[in-house]
Design a protein around this motif. Structure first.
Motif, short mmCIF file in Angstrom:
data_model
loop_
_atom_site.label_atom_id
_atom_site.label_comp_id
_atom_site.label_asym_id
_atom_site.label_seq_id
_atom_site.Cartn_x
_atom_site.Cartn_y
_atom_site.Cartn_z
N VAL A 194 0.84 -1.03 -0.05
CA VAL A 194 -0.03 0.01 0.02
C VAL A 194 0.79 1.13 -0.02
O VAL A 194 1.65 1.22 0.82
N LEU A 195 0.73 2.22 -1.10
CA LEU A 195 1.69 3.11 -1.11
C LEU A 195 0.41 4.43 -0.99
O LEU A 195 -0.46 4.73 -1.61
N ILE A 196 1.23 5.05 0.27
CA ILE A 196 0.01 6.16 0.74
C ILE A 196 0.98 7.60 0.27
O ILE A 196 2.11 7.76 0.89
N HIS A 197 0.32 8.46 -0.47
CA HIS A 197 0.81 9.74 -0.61
C HIS A 197 -0.11 10.95 -0.72
O HIS A 197 -1.39 10.85 -0.93
N GLY A 198 0.28 12.15 -0.30
CA GLY A 198 -0.72 13.41 -0.48
C GLY A 198 -0.22 14.07 -1.51
O GLY A 198 0.56 14.46 -2.21
N ARG A 199 -1.53 14.59 -1.93
CA ARG A 199 -1.66 15.20 -3.49
C ARG A 199 -0.81 16.47 -3.24
O ARG A 199 -0.20 17.11 -4.35
N LEU A 200 -0.82 16.90 -2.19
CA LEU A 200 -0.28 18.48 -1.94
C LEU A 200 1.33 18.29 -1.35
O LEU A 200 1.88 19.13 -1.07
N ASP A 201 1.64 17.26 -1.75
CA ASP A 201 3.17 16.95 -1.21
C ASP A 201 4.08 17.52 -2.38
O ASP A 201 4.28 17.11 -3.36
N VAL A 202 4.41 18.86 -2.16
CA VAL A 202 5.29 19.74 -2.90
C VAL A 202 6.77 19.01 -2.91
O VAL A 202 7.68 19.18 -3.97
N SER A 203 7.23 18.71 -1.76
CA SER A 203 8.68 18.28 -1.88
C SER A 203 8.89 17.19 -2.32
O SER A 203 9.82 16.71 -2.59
N GLY A 204 8.21 16.19 -2.34
CA GLY A 204 8.31 14.89 -2.85
C GLY A 204 6.89 14.53 -3.60
O GLY A 204 5.83 14.06 -3.28
N PRO A 205 6.72 15.00 -5.08
CA PRO A 205 5.64 15.16 -5.84
C PRO A 205 4.84 13.63 -5.86
O PRO A 205 5.77 12.57 -5.90
N LEU A 206 3.64 13.35 -6.27
CA LEU A 206 2.92 12.38 -6.18
C LEU A 206 3.58 11.44 -7.67
O LEU A 206 3.53 10.08 -7.63
N ARG A 207 4.18 12.19 -8.37
CA ARG A 207 4.78 11.26 -9.43
C ARG A 207 5.58 9.93 -9.16
O ARG A 207 5.43 9.10 -9.99
N THR A 208 6.64 10.05 -8.36
CA THR A 208 7.14 8.87 -7.80
C THR A 208 6.47 7.77 -7.15
O THR A 208 6.52 6.62 -7.71
N ALA A 209 5.24 8.30 -6.27
CA ALA A 209 4.47 6.90 -5.92
C ALA A 209 3.65 6.32 -7.13
O ALA A 209 3.45 5.25 -7.08
N TRP A 210 3.34 7.29 -8.14
CA TRP A 210 2.56 6.78 -9.15
C TRP A 210 3.43 6.01 -10.04
O TRP A 210 2.89 4.83 -10.31
N GLN A 211 4.70 6.23 -10.27
CA GLN A 211 5.36 5.58 -11.05
C GLN A 211 5.85 4.23 -10.30
O GLN A 211 5.88 2.89 -11.02
N ALA A 212 5.95 4.16 -9.12
CA ALA A 212 6.18 2.79 -8.44
C ALA A 212 4.94 2.03 -8.38
O ALA A 212 5.15 0.61 -8.69
N HIS A 213 3.92 2.62 -8.20
CA HIS A 213 2.70 1.72 -8.28
C HIS A 213 2.40 0.91 -9.89
O HIS A 213 2.13 -0.15 -9.79
N ARG A 214 2.79 2.05 -10.66
CA ARG A 214 2.50 1.34 -12.01
C ARG A 214 3.35 0.18 -12.32
O ARG A 214 3.05 -0.71 -13.10
N ARG A 215 4.61 0.29 -11.58
CA ARG A 215 5.76 -0.85 -12.08
C ARG A 215 5.57 -1.95 -11.03
O ARG A 215 6.37 -3.00 -11.02
N TRP A 216 4.79 -1.87 -9.89
CA TRP A 216 4.80 -2.87 -8.91
C TRP A 216 3.39 -3.49 -8.89
O TRP A 216 2.37 -2.98 -8.33
N SER A 217 3.37 -4.81 -9.61
CA SER A 217 2.05 -5.44 -9.51
C SER A 217 1.80 -5.91 -8.03
O SER A 217 2.94 -6.56 -7.40
N GLY A 218 0.66 -5.78 -7.82
CA GLY A 218 0.44 -6.15 -6.35
C GLY A 218 0.24 -4.90 -5.47
O GLY A 218 -0.19 -5.12 -4.44
N SER A 219 0.67 -3.83 -6.04
CA SER A 219 0.50 -2.59 -5.14
C SER A 219 -0.98 -1.96 -5.24
O SER A 219 -1.50 -2.14 -6.39
N ARG A 220 -0.99 -1.13 -4.22
CA ARG A 220 -2.28 -0.13 -4.17
C ARG A 220 -1.93 1.03 -3.80
O ARG A 220 -1.31 1.38 -2.95
N LEU A 221 -2.41 2.14 -4.61
CA LEU A 221 -2.03 3.52 -4.23
C LEU A 221 -3.14 4.18 -3.76
O LEU A 221 -4.27 4.33 -4.43
#
Length: 256
Positions: A194-221
């Motif tokens: 389970v990958l949990i991320h804030g939309r307003l996370d400016v210091s760590g944009p959602l892009r990273t969590a999204w990319q990890a989720h897309r490449r990680w079968s079995g993950s939930r964002l």
């Protein structure tokens, strides 16, 4: 092991692979066959790196404020996001320029300049650099956190200097993750996460969590639309994710 600010500390030996090895030593010492790994912010980088190194020992992963400490992420948080906080970034970069170590903006990574400052033999140089680094830390998490607030933890000089030494050490070396974690997500196939991320996370944009989720079968964002680099709603989601993991593992044990 001495703290990072101690001159006896072997900072060059302080790497992600060393941390992973220590986690394995802990798991073996505790007699744990497999476990659910948790991590927040930099901790999520370490959690993913550990899971990639020892997938057979990982029963699940819960990560919040997801990072992989890639070069893009580090350059974003130290330089690119300065477009949103130009007045604070100007103070941040001016300190490096005026510190006398030859830094020139645009010709060197800013994180590398601060890494050198935090390893300078003069304690006054290290202290001034740690204060400038701490101010930038407070600035870039302001969105989603209700505005600029100075973290009282910085009043502890040892904590502040250790933090700045270790952050610049790891960030200047891309988290000691070679190849980058996102390029080896196939190692985690089938491991629930389970990958949990804030939309307003400016210091760590959602892009990273999204990319990890897309490449990680079995993950939930899980994306929280109202929070940044952490917050009460994200903590609740983290707690629920761990409860769900525990229930799933218990059910699997009862049916095996």
């Amino acid at each position: 092991m001495p703290l990072a600010l101690d001159l006896q500390h072997d900072l060059d030996a302080n790497t992600t692979s060393r941390l992973i090895a220590e986690l394995e030593e802990l798991r073996t010492h505790l007699g744990v066959e497999g476990w659910v790994i948790n991590g927040v912010s930099w901790g999520s980088t370490l959690a993913i790196a550990y899971a990639q190194a020892h997938p057979e020992r990982v029963r699940g992963v819960v990560a919040m404020a997801v990072t992989t400490t890639s070069r893009w992420e580090v350059d974003w948080i130290t330089e690119i996001v300065g477009a949103l906080y130009p007045e604070e970034w100007e103070l941040f970069v001016q300190h490096a320029e005026q510190a006398g170590l030859g830094y020139q903006r645009g010709k060197e990574r800013l994180v590398e300049a601060y890494r050198r400052l935090m390893r300078h033999p003069d304690p006054a140089v290290r202290e001034a650099a740690s204060l400038a680094w701490a101010r930038w830390e407070d600035a870039h998490i302001a969105i989603g956190a209700g505005g600029f607030r100075r973290d009282p933890a910085w009043d502890d000089r040892a904590f502040r200097q250790n933090f700045a030494i270790l952050v610049t050490h790891y960030w200047a070396n891309d988290g000691f993750c070679d190849p980058p974690l996102l390029d080896r997500m196939q190692r985690l196939a089938g491991i629930p996460a389970v990958l949990i991320h804030g939309r307003l996370d400016v210091s760590g944009p959602l892009r990273t969590a999204w990319q990890a989720h897309r490449r990680w079968s079995g993950s939930r964002l899980v994306v929280d639309e109202g929070e940044g680099h952490g917050g009460s709603a994200m903590v609740n989601a983290w707690r629920q994710a761990n409860d769900d993991m525990a229930s799933r593992l218990l059910a699997a044990t009862e049916t095996s």
